[in-house]
Design a protein around this motif. Structure first.
Motif, PDB file in Angstrom:
ATOM      1  N   CYS A   1       0.831  -1.203   0.000  1.00 41.02           N
ATOM      2  CA  CYS A   1       0.000   0.000   0.000  1.00 41.02           C
ATOM      3  C   CYS A   1       0.860   1.244   0.000  1.00 41.02           C
ATOM      4  O   CYS A   1       2.034   1.205   0.348  1.00 41.02           O
ATOM      5  N   VAL A   2       0.234   2.328  -0.367  1.00 38.95           N
ATOM      6  CA  VAL A   2       0.795   3.656  -0.185  1.00 38.95           C
ATOM      7  C   VAL A   2      -0.144   4.355   0.785  1.00 38.95           C
ATOM      8  O   VAL A   2      -1.334   4.503   0.507  1.00 38.95           O
ATOM      9  N   PHE A   3       0.372   4.731   1.953  1.00 38.12           N
ATOM     10  CA  PHE A   3      -0.436   5.427   2.948  1.00 38.12           C
ATOM     11  C   PHE A   3      -0.125   6.912   2.909  1.00 38.12           C
ATOM     12  O   PHE A   3       1.041   7.310   2.893  1.00 38.12           O
ATOM     13  N   LEU A   4      -1.166   7.723   2.867  1.00 40.26           N
ATOM     14  CA  LEU A   4      -1.050   9.178   2.899  1.00 40.26           C
ATOM     15  C   LEU A   4      -1.610   9.631   4.236  1.00 40.26           C
ATOM     16  O   LEU A   4      -2.802   9.496   4.496  1.00 40.26           O
TER      17      LEU A   4
ATOM     18  N   GLN B   1       4.584   2.100   1.547  1.00 39.03           N
ATOM     19  CA  GLN B   1       5.225   3.373   1.259  1.00 39.03           C
ATOM     20  C   GLN B   1       4.398   4.439   1.967  1.00 39.03           C
ATOM     21  O   GLN B   1       3.169   4.409   1.936  1.00 39.03           O
ATOM     22  N   LEU B   2       5.070   5.366   2.627  1.00 37.24           N
ATOM     23  CA  LEU B   2       4.373   6.335   3.473  1.00 37.24           C
ATOM     24  C   LEU B   2       4.668   7.758   3.046  1.00 37.24           C
ATOM     25  O   LEU B   2       5.820   8.104   2.800  1.00 37.24           O
ATOM     26  N   PHE B   3       3.627   8.565   2.994  1.00 42.79           N
ATOM     27  CA  PHE B   3       3.759  10.008   2.862  1.00 42.79           C
ATOM     28  C   PHE B   3       3.096  10.585   4.099  1.00 42.79           C
ATOM     29  O   PHE B   3       1.894  10.379   4.315  1.00 42.79           O
ATOM     30  N   ILE B   4       3.863  11.280   4.915  1.00 42.31           N
ATOM     31  CA  ILE B   4       3.353  11.793   6.191  1.00 42.31           C
ATOM     32  C   ILE B   4       3.622  13.283   6.269  1.00 42.31           C
ATOM     33  O   ILE B   4       4.749  13.718   6.030  1.00 42.31           O
TER      34      ILE B   4
END
Length: 180
Positions: A83-86, A112-115
């Motif tokens: 997953c890509v978590f936003l 993959q993380l965008f925080i």
């Protein structure tokens, strides 16, 4: 505890195609689609009361994170896809103990993380060194530092009154990635 799924339109009255046709001019004027799967929702209740009326904002945030993490783990186990978590404003509504627990589970998900965060220091100890950090202020994106091997992108918003959020950062970020 009970839950109810809402598909994003009232299926008992019309099909999705009928909703889209009937609302086309209105949706075009608004600039977005008012019915459809993007409006889907799961509504939870405790003793007949909506969770939003029973839980604190922090508890509600943790509950939603738990659902999303479970969804990501399920996707990974079924399709072997990550997953890509936003995650916008990671530290808001959560005390430091809850932030540590959540950071551990998110990091262990291998997603993959965008925080986004307001203060860089608020996440320095929560996530490992394998991350890339950007600073966004007044619409300008600056690379602070990049560490290889990690899928974590930490976005620091410099001016809380001018935060565009992930919805405007990501298209710019992806454009930069495609060009470099």
């Amino acid at each position: 505890i009970s839950s109810r799924f809402f598909c994003g339109w009232d299926k008992s009255n019309k099909s999705l195609q009928e909703y889209l046709i009937d609302n086309f001019n209105r949706d075009k004027q608004l600039g977005y689609t008012t019915a459809g799967p993007q409006k889907a929702d799961i509504r939870f209740k405790s003793n007949g009361l909506p969770f939003a009326d029973v839980l604190s904002r922090g508890q509600l945030k943790l509950f939603v994170y738990a659902l999303r993490l479970a969804q990501g783990l399920f996707l990974n186990s079924v399709n072997n896809k990550q997953c890509v978590f936003l995650i916008d404003d990671f530290s808001s509504e959560l005390d430091s103990a809850k932030q540590r627990i959540l950071a551990k589970h998110i990091t262990n998900s291998d997603a993959q993380l965008f925080i986004t965060v307001i203060e860089k220091n608020s996440c320095d100890t929560l996530f490992g060194p394998e991350r890339t950090v950007f600073h966004v202020e007044h619409g300008k994106i600056t690379l602070i530092f990049r560490r290889s091997g990690g899928g974590l992108y930490l976005v620091i918003a410099g001016d809380i009154d001018r935060i565009d959020g992930l919805h405007t950062f990501l298209p710019r970020f992806l454009t930069l990635r495609l060009q470099s």
